[in-house]
Design a protein around this motif. Structure first.
Motif, short mmCIF file in Angstrom:
data_model
loop_
_atom_site.label_atom_id
_atom_site.label_comp_id
_atom_site.label_asym_id
_atom_site.label_seq_id
_atom_site.Cartn_x
_atom_site.Cartn_y
_atom_site.Cartn_z
N LYS A 1 0.96 -1.04 -0.07
CA LYS A 1 0.00 -0.01 0.17
C LYS A 1 0.79 1.21 -0.18
O LYS A 1 1.80 1.35 0.60
CB LYS A 1 -0.93 -0.11 1.14
CG LYS A 1 -1.83 1.24 1.28
CD LYS A 1 -2.80 1.22 2.63
CE LYS A 1 -3.61 2.36 2.47
NZ LYS A 1 -4.62 2.58 1.33
N GLY A 2 0.66 2.02 -0.98
CA GLY A 2 1.46 3.45 -1.14
C GLY A 2 2.63 3.53 -1.83
O GLY A 2 3.14 4.26 -2.30
N LYS A 3 2.96 2.36 -2.38
CA LYS A 3 3.99 2.35 -3.49
C LYS A 3 3.73 2.88 -4.73
O LYS A 3 2.78 2.33 -5.34
CB LYS A 3 4.54 0.58 -3.69
CG LYS A 3 5.09 0.16 -2.33
CD LYS A 3 6.66 0.34 -2.72
CE LYS A 3 7.53 -0.34 -1.58
NZ LYS A 3 8.95 -0.34 -1.97
N LEU A 4 4.55 3.79 -5.36
CA LEU A 4 4.35 4.42 -6.57
C LEU A 4 4.70 3.42 -7.43
O LEU A 4 5.55 2.50 -7.63
CB LEU A 4 5.16 5.51 -6.56
CG LEU A 4 4.81 6.73 -5.61
CD1 LEU A 4 5.81 7.96 -6.04
CD2 LEU A 4 3.22 7.27 -5.66
N LEU A 5 4.03 3.44 -8.73
CA LEU A 5 4.09 2.85 -9.81
C LEU A 5 5.17 3.73 -10.80
O LEU A 5 4.85 4.72 -11.18
CB LEU A 5 2.86 2.79 -10.68
CG LEU A 5 2.11 1.65 -10.36
CD1 LEU A 5 1.54 1.85 -8.88
CD2 LEU A 5 0.80 1.34 -11.49
#
Length: 356
Positions: A203-207
């Protein structure tokens, strides 16, 4: 030179031998059996001090083998895999590989040299002449063989007799050397545990775009395009990059929301942008071909085809499972982010291996 040119005095005649019968030359057998030369005693056979010295040499070699085996185990446990050292004249080499090779080589070499020295200096070297006989031995011959064997054991000092130091060090060396192979079994573990079930996505990891290494916004992905992404914080020069990207590689496709047939797929998308694992569920090839009219993606290895408009289910080919979908959204800064990890494990054959 023919036999007529040789004086009769120089032709082989009757010879006596300490270990065999007389050899007689005649017309049918012009060359007599030379027999065996008289036995010459070694210094160890007549001098107990020399025998003790040979025993200590053999025991020392077996002890060296034991120490080298212990060194092998210590190096395997203590030295890091990535440590590089300079050794003349080899140059820069892996410290672990060099240490393992040297210690195991010394351990085996010392056993071999010790055994040869034992055989040449302490084991019985009396030559025994025996006439050829039928393959099936008579009871007398079998009894004689066993008696000779027992005598050989006694003479060599292998038994529980005179040379216990040499025997004990040999047993110690032969006991320790197999431990070199046992400790190598450590590389088979530890068990993977939950590693196959999780990736770097959370959750919250940028692409991050795999080509530009920049975070992705929804506007960066147009309808009909195929974009590849990876989690933020993962870099190509990382030691674990290949292992992690093999599980975390992502492909993004933007569809018209009304074209998405699967309800959960629509809920996990953002403005028609769907994110699926790039790893084919057949043998793990990276999927790279997209047909925008049908919304199908094709694995180039074995032509497994998945429908991205219908939960990435398999519509053709050997793949046994649909591609895992990643739930995505947008953060406060307008960048695409993961809302969780994949719900199911990524890649091929996982289900065939079981769930433990």
């Amino acid at each position: 030179m023919s036999s007529h040119d040789i004086s009769e005095d120089n032709l082989p005649q009757k010879q006596a031998h300490a270990h065999g019968a007389l050899g007689v030359a005649d017309e049918d057998n012009p060359f007599a059996d030379p027999g065996l030369p008289p036995h010459e005693h070694r210094i160890q056979d007549v001098d107990e001090k020399a025998a003790k010295r040979s025993e200590r040499i053999v025991a020392g070699l077996f002890t060296l083998s034991m120490l080298a085996t212990i060194g092998f185990i210590a190096a395997f446990v203590a030295l890091p895999v990535d440590k590089i050292v300079y050794i003349f004249p080899l140059g820069h080499v892996s410290a672990l590989n060099f240490a393992l090779g040297m210690t195991l080589g010394v351990a085996l070499f010392a056993i071999g040299v010790g055994a040869v020295h034992w055989a040449r200096t302490l084991m019985s070297d009396v030559e025994v002449a025996a006439e050829r006989h039928p393959i099936e031995a008579s009871p007398e011959v079998r009894a004689q063989v066993f008696a000779d064997f027992r005598d050989g054991v006694t003479e060599s000092g292998i038994g529980f007799g005179r040379r216990k130091l040499m025997r004990n060090t040999l047993l110690g060396a032969l006991t320790l050397v197999p431990l070199s192979g046992v400790v190598l079994l450590r590389e088979l573990g530890p068990m993977p545990g939950e590693k196959l079930r999780h990736t770097l996505w959370s959750k919250g990891k940028l692409l991050v775009n795999m080509n530009t290494h920049e975070p992705l916004r929804p506007s960066d992905i147009s309808v009909g395009s195929l974009t590849f992404a990876m989690p933020e914080g993962l870099h190509e020069h990382d030691h674990e990059f290949q292992k992690e990207i093999a599980k975390a590689a992502l492909m993004l496709v933007r569809l018209e929301p009304e074209d998405i047939k699967d309800k959960r797929e629509l809920e996990w998308s953002h403005e028609g942008i769907v994110a699926y694992s790039k790893i084919c569920t057949h043998v793990g090839c990276p999927i790279s071909l997209y047909e925008q009219q049908t919304h199908h993606v094709l694995c180039p290895c074995h032509q497994s085809t998945f429908d991205l408009a219908d939960g990435a289910r398999v519509i053709f080919g050997p793949a046994g499972h649909a591609l895992p979908q990643l739930r995505i959204g947008v953060n406060d800064e307008g960048y695409l982010e993961a809302l969780d990890d994949f719900e199911e494990p990524v890649g091929p054959a996982f289900w065939e291996r079981g769930e433990s």
